[in-house]
Scaffold this motif. Structure first.
Motif, PDB file in Angstrom:
ATOM      1  N   SER C 123       0.827  -1.212   0.000  1.00 26.59           N
ATOM      2  CA  SER C 123       0.000   0.000   0.000  1.00 26.59           C
ATOM      3  C   SER C 123       0.862   1.264   0.000  1.00 26.59           C
ATOM      4  O   SER C 123       0.448   2.286  -0.522  1.00 26.59           O
ATOM      5  CB  SER C 123      -0.977  -0.008   1.173  1.00 26.59           C
ATOM      6  N   GLY C 124       2.065   1.155   0.573  1.00 26.68           N
ATOM      7  CA  GLY C 124       2.932   2.333   0.567  1.00 26.68           C
ATOM      8  C   GLY C 124       3.237   2.823  -0.830  1.00 26.68           C
ATOM      9  O   GLY C 124       3.396   4.020  -1.062  1.00 26.68           O
ATOM     10  N   ASN C 125       3.312   1.920  -1.788  1.00 24.01           N
ATOM     11  CA  ASN C 125       3.614   2.323  -3.167  1.00 24.01           C
ATOM     12  C   ASN C 125       2.375   2.642  -3.999  1.00 24.01           C
ATOM     13  O   ASN C 125       2.513   3.115  -5.130  1.00 24.01           O
ATOM     14  CB  ASN C 125       4.423   1.232  -3.870  1.00 24.01           C
ATOM     15  N   PRO C 127      -0.898   4.514  -3.052  1.00 23.80           N
ATOM     16  CA  PRO C 127      -1.735   5.195  -2.053  1.00 23.80           C
ATOM     17  C   PRO C 127      -3.213   5.145  -2.393  1.00 23.80           C
ATOM     18  O   PRO C 127      -4.041   5.046  -1.490  1.00 23.80           O
ATOM     19  CB  PRO C 127      -1.230   6.642  -2.094  1.00 23.80           C
ATOM     20  N   ALA C 130      -4.469   1.939  -1.373  1.00 26.56           N
ATOM     21  CA  ALA C 130      -4.468   1.891   0.090  1.00 26.56           C
ATOM     22  C   ALA C 130      -5.713   2.584   0.647  1.00 26.56           C
ATOM     23  O   ALA C 130      -6.409   2.033   1.503  1.00 26.56           O
ATOM     24  CB  ALA C 130      -3.206   2.572   0.626  1.00 26.56           C
ATOM     25  N   ARG C 131      -5.992   3.758   0.153  1.00 25.97           N
ATOM     26  CA  ARG C 131      -7.156   4.508   0.636  1.00 25.97           C
ATOM     27  C   ARG C 131      -8.430   3.696   0.429  1.00 25.97           C
ATOM     28  O   ARG C 131      -9.257   3.555   1.323  1.00 25.97           O
ATOM     29  CB  ARG C 131      -7.252   5.847  -0.103  1.00 25.97           C
TER      30      ARG C 131
END
Lengths: 221, 221, 221, 221
Positions: C123-125, C127, C130-131
């Motif tokens: 998720s860091g790469n 976003p 991730a959201r």
DNA sequence: GATGAATGAGGCTTCATTCAT
DNA sequence: CATGAATGAAGCCTCATTCAT
């Protein structure tokens, strides 16, 4: 210390003189092993126990290094062969046989065969090197062989043939043997026994050149 | 919709069936011109008028591309030769001569000679390719020539000789001629007339093999 | 044919409806196996027996494909859990235990665990992904667990603790187990027995939450 | 020579001894920021202010670079922890608490947590790296924690539990916290207060391990 | 003379995405 | 709807050559 005593140079200075030769020896090894393009100057330096930069103190670039290798190692052998032929007094058949076997002994069997192979393999990509090699080595060795053939024809041993092409025919098997050794044979594919091969070749070529055909003295099967 | 749109150039053209052949043709050209290692796949693609990535749709990598070139262009010629030899009914001397001259015509004179040269030149650095080539091409062509020699020996045309070495002796001049063409000759150095050279070679080899010596029919000087 | 007979659609049309699901199934498999970035859309298509282009008919791009996978496979499980918890009538300790074990059964043990792993991993790469995932999955599952803890505290089973952090403490071992399964364990390194691990964890956490400490019912050594 | 020449900027600066550390620092930053696969060596080089090729003077390839980062930054911390534990004389509860908090301080709070996260995230795709990391880091840290648990059990502080699984239960929240920080939290989603979280966790685990249950000393709500 | 750190262009290969058919 | 050929940017790695020390 008297200036004349040239033989007692201090160690580091003698080493200085040795450097180029050490470099050329290392370069020969690697050029032979990997070819011209695939030889990395890093490795040459490492193999000579020197830093990469040092190489450039002695040789302008890769090409000059290679030329120097050729000069150092091949040209001298040629001169020797020229002398030998000039002085030989036996039959031309013997001379040819000795020449071929000597060629294999001095070059084919040694690392130097790698240079022949390398030039056939890569001269297309390095025309300058090719030109240099042709002038310094090939044309001189051609002349040598042609002279031998003409000698044989002149004294009636050989049939009158087109010497300039026969030259290449005679040379071909030796070259192919050298190339084979450094290509397929080096991968473990179909090793060739050089003595057997050369004998077979000399038998055929002797028969082929003979003015008055004679049966071969030994069975070659 | 207006007819003018017809001129819009597509970003690419669909050439599904033609593509592999176009790519192999381009690859052949460049491999022959520059050798295996020195051929850049970018250039192959550009030469075939496609992008770099397209190459990889058809060939897994450089090695597979090369193998495909060999399969496409060399293996078929070999099969043809095998058939020819099997069906030939004349003398073995004629057969050998026809084979050599046909070999030159089909391969030596064409780009394909460049592949032979390339393999002799670079198989040392690419053992996998070497193994492939030896299996697919060399061993088959060796078998061919040996079969011809044995045929000649069996019916008394040729002296009994060591066929496996003689094979290489016979092959050597053709190989050297191919290599020469793609090395020194391609730099403008010492061009060789293939017909003259091959005639000279065939004359010598015919004499050399002959069981009952006969005078050469033509002067070759 | 009467318009009402919706169940007898011709085969190809039913297949048309099935397409997205087949694609999502293939995508799930590969995302789980290799992660988000390392999954190639080629492979997804191939795995679904479809061409690459078809993928783009159904999903705008890789990201949307992934979101669809999450919606298809995770969101439904969540809804089920929400219902279960709302209807449960036993002790909170039992509820928590059932929830954890059920979570492992429905997700941990299945491919779906791979999605959890993937999100923590990548998720860091990405976003945006991730959201999306946080909104659709994480915040809802957090609410669930917090509700369970509050239930236990309210009726005196659990000590009064910081539920929002305890939530994560409780969740952590399950998440780590999922990640482990898809990282080190998948390389053959230090496999972990999920039942033993979860029992050990439940034993510890039950003791840790207990308002009135009680001895554990089983020996876990 | 005029003093003005001193300002000439060299094309590069000789930084023999500092370089590796600068490179490792840059590599750490980027690996942590983007993960293993997504980190481009060009960027590492640029970030360290050198050219792409320079990286390869110091590290054979990406994998070796990463291993060096781990060795430089993680292995040393581990050694320190081993010493600390060996010398500690207080209660095992204190030791465990100090270890966890120290772990967070030395690794969790720093960039190094990114390495832990990275390995959990990507070891599935890079088995060689996984093996290396498991040997050098994980197995050693496991041994450490198990030793602490056994110490507590031996002297009656902790209940007799399955230490090898408890190890992972204990480790899980810290790992999850690290992963969270580098995944969702780094996208601005649901930040977690590490101190509060760890306290909550330590409170639960302390209760969970206790041999003779004691009331928690502080309210954690 | 000698060193060896640094460079940077260039080669092979991958893959998300596009689009004519 | 489906296809799959084509693209091209980007990533890893190599190596001849330069140059401050």
């Amino acid at each position: 210390m008297p200036a004349l005593d040239l033989k007692t140079k201090p160690r580091w200075e003698r080493r200085k003189d040795a450097r180029p030769h050490e470099l050329l020896a290392a370069a020969l090894d690697l050029f032979v092993q990997r070819g011209y393009a695939a030889t990395r100057l890093d490795d040459v330096a490492a193999c000579a126990g020197v830093s990469k930069g040092t190489l450039y103190l002695y040789f302008e670039n890769k090409e000059e290094l290679f030329k120097a290798v050729v000069r150092e190692h091949l040209v001298s052998v040629l001169a020797e062969a020229e002398t030998y032929i000039e002085q030989f007094t036996g039959t031309s058949t013997e001379l040819l046989r000795n020449f071929i076997l000597g060629w294999w002994e001095r070059i084919g069997e040694t690392k130097l065969s790698g240079i022949t192979k390398l030039m056939m393999a890569e001269s297309g990509n390095f025309p300058d090197v090719a030109r240099f090699y042709h002038e310094e080595v090939i044309s001189r060795s051609n002349a040598l062989i042609i002279r031998m053939l003409e000698r044989g024809i002149r004294n009636g041993e050989f049939r009158p043939i087109d010497t300039s092409h026969a030259n290449l025919v005679i040379v071909a098997p030796v070259i192919v043997l050298m190339m084979w050794k450094h290509s397929f044979a080096s991968c473990g594919l179909q090793a060739i026994s050089a003595p057997d091969y050369l004998n077979c070749f000399l038998d055929l070529i002797t028969h082929g050149l003979q003015a008055t055909p004679a049966p071969s003295s030994t069975s070659l099967v």
